[in-house]
Design a protein around this motif. Structure first.
Motif, PDB file in Angstrom:
ATOM      1  N   CYS A  28       0.848  -1.191   0.000  1.00  0.00           N
ATOM      2  CA  CYS A  28       0.000   0.000   0.000  1.00  0.00           C
ATOM      3  C   CYS A  28       0.881   1.237   0.000  1.00  0.00           C
ATOM      4  CB  CYS A  28      -0.904   0.031   1.223  1.00  0.00           C
ATOM      5  SG  CYS A  28      -2.116  -1.282   1.203  1.00  0.00           S
ATOM      6  N   GLY A  29       0.730   2.045  -1.024  1.00  0.00           N
ATOM      7  CA  GLY A  29       1.517   3.271  -1.142  1.00  0.00           C
ATOM      8  C   GLY A  29       0.838   4.431  -0.421  1.00  0.00           C
ATOM      9  N   PRO A  30       1.319   5.635  -0.640  1.00  0.00           N
ATOM     10  CA  PRO A  30       0.818   6.775   0.130  1.00  0.00           C
ATOM     11  C   PRO A  30      -0.503   7.324  -0.405  1.00  0.00           C
ATOM     12  CG  PRO A  30       2.433   7.504  -1.460  1.00  0.00           C
ATOM     13  CD  PRO A  30       2.356   6.015  -1.604  1.00  0.00           C
ATOM     14  N   THR A  31      -1.211   8.032   0.494  1.00  0.00           N
ATOM     15  CA  THR A  31      -2.302   8.900   0.072  1.00  0.00           C
ATOM     16  C   THR A  31      -1.659  10.266  -0.058  1.00  0.00           C
ATOM     17  OG1 THR A  31      -3.889   7.581   1.300  1.00  0.00           O
ATOM     18  CG2 THR A  31      -4.561   9.820   0.748  1.00  0.00           C
ATOM     19  N   VAL A  32      -1.681  10.811  -1.278  1.00  0.00           N
ATOM     20  CA  VAL A  32      -0.835  11.982  -1.542  1.00  0.00           C
ATOM     21  C   VAL A  32      -1.573  13.298  -1.286  1.00  0.00           C
ATOM     22  CG1 VAL A  32       0.969  11.028  -2.993  1.00  0.00           C
ATOM     23  CG2 VAL A  32      -1.264  11.392  -3.979  1.00  0.00           C
ATOM     24  N   TYR A  33      -1.451  13.789  -0.048  1.00  0.00           N
ATOM     25  CA  TYR A  33      -2.124  15.053   0.292  1.00  0.00           C
ATOM     26  C   TYR A  33      -1.240  15.973   1.109  1.00  0.00           C
ATOM     27  CZ  TYR A  33      -2.817  13.271   5.011  1.00  0.00           C
ATOM     28  OH  TYR A  33      -2.616  12.792   6.279  1.00  0.00           O
ATOM     29  N   ASP A  34      -0.011  15.525   1.419  1.00  0.00           N
ATOM     30  CA  ASP A  34       0.872  16.355   2.225  1.00  0.00           C
ATOM     31  C   ASP A  34       2.319  15.991   1.900  1.00  0.00           C
ATOM     32  OD1 ASP A  34       1.614  18.244   4.026  1.00  0.00           O
ATOM     33  OD2 ASP A  34       0.440  17.442   5.695  1.00  0.00           O
ATOM     34  N   ILE A  74      -7.426  14.447   0.634  1.00  0.00           N
ATOM     35  CA  ILE A  74      -6.997  15.190  -0.559  1.00  0.00           C
ATOM     36  C   ILE A  74      -8.048  16.247  -0.907  1.00  0.00           C
ATOM     37  CG2 ILE A  74      -6.378  14.999  -3.009  1.00  0.00           C
ATOM     38  CD1 ILE A  74      -5.547  12.093  -2.454  1.00  0.00           C
ATOM     39  N   ILE A  75      -9.326  15.836  -0.820  1.00  0.00           N
ATOM     40  CA  ILE A  75     -10.413  16.770  -1.150  1.00  0.00           C
ATOM     41  C   ILE A  75     -10.406  17.950  -0.165  1.00  0.00           C
ATOM     42  CG2 ILE A  75     -12.932  17.014  -1.286  1.00  0.00           C
ATOM     43  CD1 ILE A  75     -12.986  14.056  -2.253  1.00  0.00           C
ATOM     44  N   GLU A  76     -10.203  17.625   1.101  1.00  0.00           N
ATOM     45  CA  GLU A  76     -10.138  18.667   2.142  1.00  0.00           C
ATOM     46  C   GLU A  76      -9.028  19.679   1.820  1.00  0.00           C
ATOM     47  OE1 GLU A  76      -9.137  18.010   6.598  1.00  0.00           O
ATOM     48  OE2 GLU A  76     -10.711  16.583   6.020  1.00  0.00           O
ATOM     49  N   LYS A  77      -7.869  19.150   1.466  1.00  0.00           N
ATOM     50  CA  LYS A  77      -6.731  20.014   1.138  1.00  0.00           C
ATOM     51  C   LYS A  77      -7.049  20.860  -0.100  1.00  0.00           C
ATOM     52  CE  LYS A  77      -2.087  20.553   1.757  1.00  0.00           C
ATOM     53  NZ  LYS A  77      -1.262  20.257   2.919  1.00  0.00           N
ATOM     54  N   ALA A  78      -7.693  20.221  -1.093  1.00  0.00           N
ATOM     55  CA  ALA A  78      -8.019  20.925  -2.337  1.00  0.00           C
ATOM     56  C   ALA A  78      -8.989  22.073  -2.077  1.00  0.00           C
ATOM     57  CB  ALA A  78      -8.597  19.941  -3.348  1.00  0.00           C
ATOM     58  N   ARG A  79      -9.896  21.889  -1.115  1.00  0.00           N
ATOM     59  CA  ARG A  79     -10.875  22.948  -0.792  1.00  0.00           C
ATOM     60  C   ARG A  79     -10.182  24.208  -0.274  1.00  0.00           C
ATOM     61  NH1 ARG A  79     -16.042  21.280  -1.203  1.00  0.00           N
ATOM     62  NH2 ARG A  79     -16.496  19.105  -0.675  1.00  0.00           N
ATOM     63  N   THR A  80      -9.030  24.039   0.363  1.00  0.00           N
ATOM     64  CA  THR A  80      -8.325  25.206   0.907  1.00  0.00           C
ATOM     65  C   THR A  80      -7.617  25.988  -0.212  1.00  0.00           C
ATOM     66  OG1 THR A  80      -6.280  23.984   1.299  1.00  0.00           O
ATOM     67  CG2 THR A  80      -7.871  24.029   3.110  1.00  0.00           C
ATOM     68  N   ALA A  81      -7.609  25.425  -1.428  1.00  0.00           N
ATOM     69  CA  ALA A  81      -6.890  26.078  -2.532  1.00  0.00           C
ATOM     70  C   ALA A  81      -7.641  27.295  -3.076  1.00  0.00           C
ATOM     71  CB  ALA A  81      -6.633  25.075  -3.654  1.00  0.00           C
ATOM     72  N   GLY A  82      -8.829  27.554  -2.552  1.00  0.00           N
ATOM     73  CA  GLY A  82      -9.568  28.732  -2.996  1.00  0.00           C
ATOM     74  C   GLY A  82     -10.713  28.369  -3.925  1.00  0.00           C
ATOM     75  N   ALA A  89      -8.569  21.019  -8.637  1.00  0.00           N
ATOM     76  CA  ALA A  89      -7.750  21.236  -7.436  1.00  0.00           C
ATOM     77  C   ALA A  89      -7.322  19.905  -6.817  1.00  0.00           C
ATOM     78  CB  ALA A  89      -8.524  22.075  -6.424  1.00  0.00           C
ATOM     79  N   VAL A  90      -8.213  18.917  -6.838  1.00  0.00           N
ATOM     80  CA  VAL A  90      -7.884  17.594  -6.296  1.00  0.00           C
ATOM     81  C   VAL A  90      -6.737  16.986  -7.104  1.00  0.00           C
ATOM     82  CG1 VAL A  90      -8.734  15.193  -6.119  1.00  0.00           C
ATOM     83  CG2 VAL A  90     -10.104  17.076  -5.220  1.00  0.00           C
ATOM     84  N   ARG A  91      -6.836  17.128  -8.428  1.00  0.00           N
ATOM     85  CA  ARG A  91      -5.767  16.596  -9.279  1.00  0.00           C
ATOM     86  C   ARG A  91      -4.445  17.302  -8.998  1.00  0.00           C
ATOM     87  NH1 ARG A  91      -9.587  16.038 -13.194  1.00  0.00           N
ATOM     88  NH2 ARG A  91      -9.184  18.122 -14.041  1.00  0.00           N
TER      89      ARG A  91
END
Ligand SMILES: [Zn+2]
Length: 468
Positions: A28-34, A74-82, A89-91
């Protein structure tokens, strides 16, 4: 014979490949959000050493490590992108952090897996797998979601060694969820309007995390496989659920051997940005631009992969000393070699045999390091030039082939540090002024005159190391 600790049986078992001579391994690889931290690197490095050693032992290795590129975090992080398109943004978020992860792996000398699927590229396979589970009576759709029916799988709990009645007692009941049992888990989740979604027979939505790994591993390997790896934190619920849904869908065994590595803490605490104890490779390379990555490998190897690893400044200090000791030893061995001492090839084979004994015992890397230190002590004590060059050759070859460590680096490089840093600064200025010829000249001169190789990081910084 190679023995590996199997989480499923809680025993060290001889590795018996399904197809003789071949190992199919999924991690299992990473969930890429940070930003990647040393916990991600430990996981990647542990299985890199496993892969290298399996190959060294004569197996053909087919290694898959996935990337989770759609997920709540990832979606949470993308929401902070404005206020931009959330799908885009998710991509962006997943691509950005995937690149950082791969860059760290490259710097650590960790090779690409044979196959590196992204979850979003396997949605049709996930939908098909969920459909199969519904058809066979192991899953049910409810209000746009699909759940796995845990009660239909008698072996549920076999990976994490828990009993269903106990799990039921401890499970919390979520309100507003149409599950038949609190243990049932989502295979498909209906999506919110602006979130990334895919069309499915149960409405628009996205897959649950567990089904991703089942779909990717089963479609790549075409059925059960030899080794499934991951961190201890994945045993429950992730691997328990992966096992349940895969076995129910195929009606066949899923994984022969579950390998789990211990987690990393810093000063006894879980690593987190808010606690400011988030250790990254970039940070280590700031303090130690030449050898920070090699020292980190020694840290990983010094603790058995199944054990937790507490990363502290004392530990770093100790491993820096260990690294220095190796460098000093190689410096002496190089001098012996210059004076004409020849390597005793037969002894190198014997030393490797003893390293292999330790590795065959569930990849006991701390023991290999202990053996390496003993060899160095012995060679020093004897003062024998042949013993020196022979020990150096044995350590150098095994170290580079199995651990991906270049032990034999030039200690002189550290005294060149101010000169190298000044050249890097000049080169950065030249690049800023778009004088790429001058920048290339500086790079080439460092390489030809000082044997120093530069590496540009995606965050704009440049690191260096001795080229061999
Ligand atoms: Zn997984």
């Amino acid at each position: 014979m190679l023995k590996i600790q199997n989480s499923l049986t809680k025993e060290k078992e001889a590795l018996k490949p399904i197809i003789p001579g071949e190992i199919k391994m999924y991690v299992c690889g990473p969930t890429v959000y940070d930003e990647p931290h040393i916990g991600h690197l430990r996981s990647a490095y542990v299985f890199e050493v496993v892969r290298r050693y399996l190959k060294f032992s004569g197996f053909k290795v087919n290694f898959v490590r996935n990337v989770t590129d759609v997920d709540d975090k990832i979606i949470e992080k993308a929401r902070t992108a404005g206020p931009k398109d959330l799908n885009a943004a998710v991509r962006e978020v997943s691509l950005k952090y995937f690149d950082l992860y791969k860059n760290d792996l490259k710097r650590m000398g960790i090779q690409d897996p044979d196959f590196e699927p992204k979850a979003t590229e396997y949605i049709p396979q996930m939908i098909a797998l969920i459909g199969e589970l519904i058809e066979k009576g192991h899953a049910y759709a409810a209000g746009g979601d699909v759940y796995f029916n845990v009660a239909t799988f008698g072996n549920y709990g076999e990976v994490s060694h828990q009993r269903i009645d106990q799990m039921l007692e401890e499970a919390c009941v979520e309100t507003g969820v149409l599950k038949k049992s609190p243990l049932d888990f989502a295979l498909w989740k209906s999506g919110k309007e602006d979130e990334p979604t895919w069309v499915s027979p149960w409405g628009k939505g996205r897959p649950g995390w567990h089904i991703e790994c089942s779909a990717m591993s089963l479609s790549y390997f075409g059925g059960g496989f030899d080794i499934h790896g991951g961190g201890r934190d994945l045993i429950f619920p992730h691997h328990e659920n992966e096992n349940a849904q895969s076995r129910c869908a195929t009606g066949k065994p899923f994984v022969n051997l579950w390998m789990h590595h211990g987690l990393i803490t810093t000063n006894g605490q879980k690593m987190s940005k808010s606690l400011k104890n988030f250790v990254t490779l970039s940070r280590l390379l700031e303090d130690d631009p030449a050898f920070g990555d090699e020292i980190l490998k020694l840290t990983f190897l010094g603790t058995h992969y199944t054990a937790p690893l507490d990363y502290t400044s004392e530990r770093l200090k100790m491993d820096r000393q260990v690294w220095k000791r190796f460098m000093d030893f190689f410096e002496s061995a190089r001098n012996c070699e210059k004076n004409g001492a020849k390597i005793a090839v037969k002894s190198v084979t014997e030393i490797h045999h003893s390293f292999r004994e330790a590795m065959d015992n569930d990849f006991n890397t701390p023991e290999v390091l202990t053996k390496m230190h003993a060899l160095i002590n012995e060679a020093h004590r004897s003062g024998d030039a042949i013993a020196m060059v022979t020990a150096a050759a044995a350590i150098r070859n095994f170290g580079s082939e199995i651990f991906g460590i270049v032990f034999d680096q030039n200690i002189q490089a550290t005294s060149l540090k101010p000169e190298i840093e000044a050249a890097i600064h000049q080169r950065a200025l030249a690049r800023k002024n778009k004088d790429f010829n001058a920048a290339d000249d500086i790079r080439n001169r460092l390489l030809s005159e000082r044997n120093i190789e530069l590496r540009d990081l995606p965050d704009g910084r440049t690191t260096w190391r001795v080229k061999l």
